[in-house]
Design a protein around this motif. Structure first.
Motif, PDB file in Angstrom:
ATOM      1  N   ALA A   1       0.830  -1.212   0.000  1.00  0.00           N
ATOM      2  CA  ALA A   1       0.000   0.000   0.000  1.00  0.00           C
ATOM      3  C   ALA A   1       0.861   1.256   0.000  1.00  0.00           C
ATOM      4  O   ALA A   1       0.567   2.218  -0.718  1.00  0.00           O
ATOM      5  CB  ALA A   1      -0.935  -0.013   1.203  1.00  0.00           C
ATOM      6  N   ILE A   2       1.925   1.265   0.778  1.00  0.00           N
ATOM      7  CA  ILE A   2       2.829   2.419   0.815  1.00  0.00           C
ATOM      8  C   ILE A   2       3.493   2.597  -0.543  1.00  0.00           C
ATOM      9  O   ILE A   2       3.594   3.720  -1.058  1.00  0.00           O
ATOM     10  CB  ILE A   2       3.865   2.249   1.941  1.00  0.00           C
ATOM     11  CG1 ILE A   2       3.188   2.385   3.291  1.00  0.00           C
ATOM     12  CG2 ILE A   2       5.003   3.252   1.807  1.00  0.00           C
ATOM     13  CD1 ILE A   2       4.027   1.935   4.452  1.00  0.00           C
ATOM     14  N   TYR A   3       3.943   1.506  -1.149  1.00  0.00           N
ATOM     15  CA  TYR A   3       4.554   1.582  -2.477  1.00  0.00           C
ATOM     16  C   TYR A   3       3.558   2.119  -3.494  1.00  0.00           C
ATOM     17  O   TYR A   3       3.914   2.957  -4.335  1.00  0.00           O
ATOM     18  CB  TYR A   3       5.077   0.208  -2.907  1.00  0.00           C
ATOM     19  CG  TYR A   3       5.626   0.214  -4.316  1.00  0.00           C
ATOM     20  CD1 TYR A   3       6.890   0.724  -4.572  1.00  0.00           C
ATOM     21  CD2 TYR A   3       4.874  -0.248  -5.378  1.00  0.00           C
ATOM     22  CE1 TYR A   3       7.409   0.750  -5.860  1.00  0.00           C
ATOM     23  CE2 TYR A   3       5.372  -0.225  -6.675  1.00  0.00           C
ATOM     24  CZ  TYR A   3       6.640   0.280  -6.901  1.00  0.00           C
ATOM     25  OH  TYR A   3       7.131   0.323  -8.175  1.00  0.00           O
ATOM     26  N   ALA A   4       2.317   1.657  -3.443  1.00  0.00           N
ATOM     27  CA  ALA A   4       1.304   2.112  -4.398  1.00  0.00           C
ATOM     28  C   ALA A   4       1.044   3.610  -4.242  1.00  0.00           C
ATOM     29  O   ALA A   4       0.908   4.328  -5.248  1.00  0.00           O
ATOM     30  CB  ALA A   4       0.011   1.326  -4.213  1.00  0.00           C
TER      31      ALA A   4
ATOM     32  N   MET B   1       1.901   9.064  -6.512  1.00  0.00           N
ATOM     33  CA  MET B   1       2.459  10.397  -6.283  1.00  0.00           C
ATOM     34  C   MET B   1       3.626  10.654  -7.242  1.00  0.00           C
ATOM     35  O   MET B   1       3.731  11.746  -7.826  1.00  0.00           O
ATOM     36  CB  MET B   1       2.926  10.523  -4.829  1.00  0.00           C
ATOM     37  CG  MET B   1       3.506  11.878  -4.502  1.00  0.00           C
ATOM     38  SD  MET B   1       4.154  11.969  -2.834  1.00  0.00           S
ATOM     39  CE  MET B   1       5.515  10.832  -2.918  1.00  0.00           C
ATOM     40  N   SER B   2       4.477   9.689  -7.434  1.00  0.00           N
ATOM     41  CA  SER B   2       5.625   9.838  -8.329  1.00  0.00           C
ATOM     42  C   SER B   2       5.177   9.995  -9.780  1.00  0.00           C
ATOM     43  O   SER B   2       5.756  10.795 -10.526  1.00  0.00           O
ATOM     44  CB  SER B   2       6.549   8.625  -8.221  1.00  0.00           C
ATOM     45  OG  SER B   2       7.035   8.494  -6.921  1.00  0.00           O
TER      46      SER B   2
ATOM     47  N   LEU C   1      11.666   5.865  -2.662  1.00  0.00           N
ATOM     48  CA  LEU C   1      10.953   6.576  -1.596  1.00  0.00           C
ATOM     49  C   LEU C   1      10.329   5.610  -0.591  1.00  0.00           C
ATOM     50  O   LEU C   1      10.367   5.860   0.621  1.00  0.00           O
ATOM     51  CB  LEU C   1       9.883   7.482  -2.201  1.00  0.00           C
ATOM     52  CG  LEU C   1      10.396   8.669  -3.010  1.00  0.00           C
ATOM     53  CD1 LEU C   1       9.239   9.409  -3.653  1.00  0.00           C
ATOM     54  CD2 LEU C   1      11.220   9.595  -2.152  1.00  0.00           C
ATOM     55  N   ALA C   2       9.752   4.513  -1.075  1.00  0.00           N
ATOM     56  CA  ALA C   2       9.158   3.527  -0.172  1.00  0.00           C
ATOM     57  C   ALA C   2      10.235   2.867   0.685  1.00  0.00           C
ATOM     58  O   ALA C   2      10.031   2.631   1.883  1.00  0.00           O
ATOM     59  CB  ALA C   2       8.380   2.481  -0.956  1.00  0.00           C
TER      60      ALA C   2
ATOM     61  N   LEU D   1       3.933  13.437 -10.241  1.00  0.00           N
ATOM     62  CA  LEU D   1       5.045  14.378 -10.129  1.00  0.00           C
ATOM     63  C   LEU D   1       5.892  14.385 -11.396  1.00  0.00           C
ATOM     64  O   LEU D   1       6.325  15.443 -11.860  1.00  0.00           O
ATOM     65  CB  LEU D   1       5.922  14.011  -8.921  1.00  0.00           C
ATOM     66  CG  LEU D   1       7.136  14.885  -8.680  1.00  0.00           C
ATOM     67  CD1 LEU D   1       6.702  16.197  -8.065  1.00  0.00           C
ATOM     68  CD2 LEU D   1       8.117  14.184  -7.779  1.00  0.00           C
ATOM     69  N   LEU D   2       6.117  13.229 -11.998  1.00  0.00           N
ATOM     70  CA  LEU D   2       6.976  13.113 -13.177  1.00  0.00           C
ATOM     71  C   LEU D   2       6.248  13.350 -14.494  1.00  0.00           C
ATOM     72  O   LEU D   2       6.889  13.428 -15.545  1.00  0.00           O
ATOM     73  CB  LEU D   2       7.617  11.720 -13.207  1.00  0.00           C
ATOM     74  CG  LEU D   2       8.564  11.404 -12.058  1.00  0.00           C
ATOM     75  CD1 LEU D   2       8.974   9.947 -12.111  1.00  0.00           C
ATOM     76  CD2 LEU D   2       9.777  12.306 -12.109  1.00  0.00           C
ATOM     77  N   LEU D   3       4.939  13.470 -14.462  1.00  0.00           N
ATOM     78  CA  LEU D   3       4.146  13.580 -15.684  1.00  0.00           C
ATOM     79  C   LEU D   3       4.568  14.725 -16.607  1.00  0.00           C
ATOM     80  O   LEU D   3       4.703  14.520 -17.819  1.00  0.00           O
ATOM     81  CB  LEU D   3       2.670  13.702 -15.318  1.00  0.00           C
ATOM     82  CG  LEU D   3       1.652  13.428 -16.402  1.00  0.00           C
ATOM     83  CD1 LEU D   3       1.834  12.038 -16.967  1.00  0.00           C
ATOM     84  CD2 LEU D   3       0.255  13.574 -15.836  1.00  0.00           C
TER      85      LEU D   3
END
Length: 93
Positions: A8-11, A16-17, A64-65, A20-22
């Protein structure tokens, strides 16, 4: 920490990533020197690569995870460390 919590944290970090990178590395048709299709928005990307975005988001989310889980297990930064208002442990009256 349970594996379901780690997933869940990774997802959450992945979503979010990805957002952010879009906007990074995307060019419009004007910037790329390509002809636009009639009715196309001026801001439409000419070189959008969802596979590359997913790969970059996956790598960033993994880093990040891993940092988050390492901080959770090692206790490098705790709630008391970021309590700038001093409301967790008020002084005795």
């Amino acid at each position: 920490m349970k594996i379901t919590s780690i997933i869940a944290i990774y997802a959450l970090f992945w979503v979010m990533s990805a957002f952010l990178l879009l906007p990074f590395g995307v060019k419009t048709h004007d910037e790329a020197g390509l002809e636009k299709i009639p009715g196309q928005a001026d801001s439409a990307p000419a070189n959008f690569r969802p596979g590359r975005l997913a790969l970059r988001a996956s790598v960033l989310a993994a880093v990040l995870a891993a940092l988050y889980i390492a901080n959770y297990t090692q206790g490098w930064v705790t709630v008391e460390d970021i309590d700038i208002l001093g409301q967790l442990n008020p002084p005795p009256q």
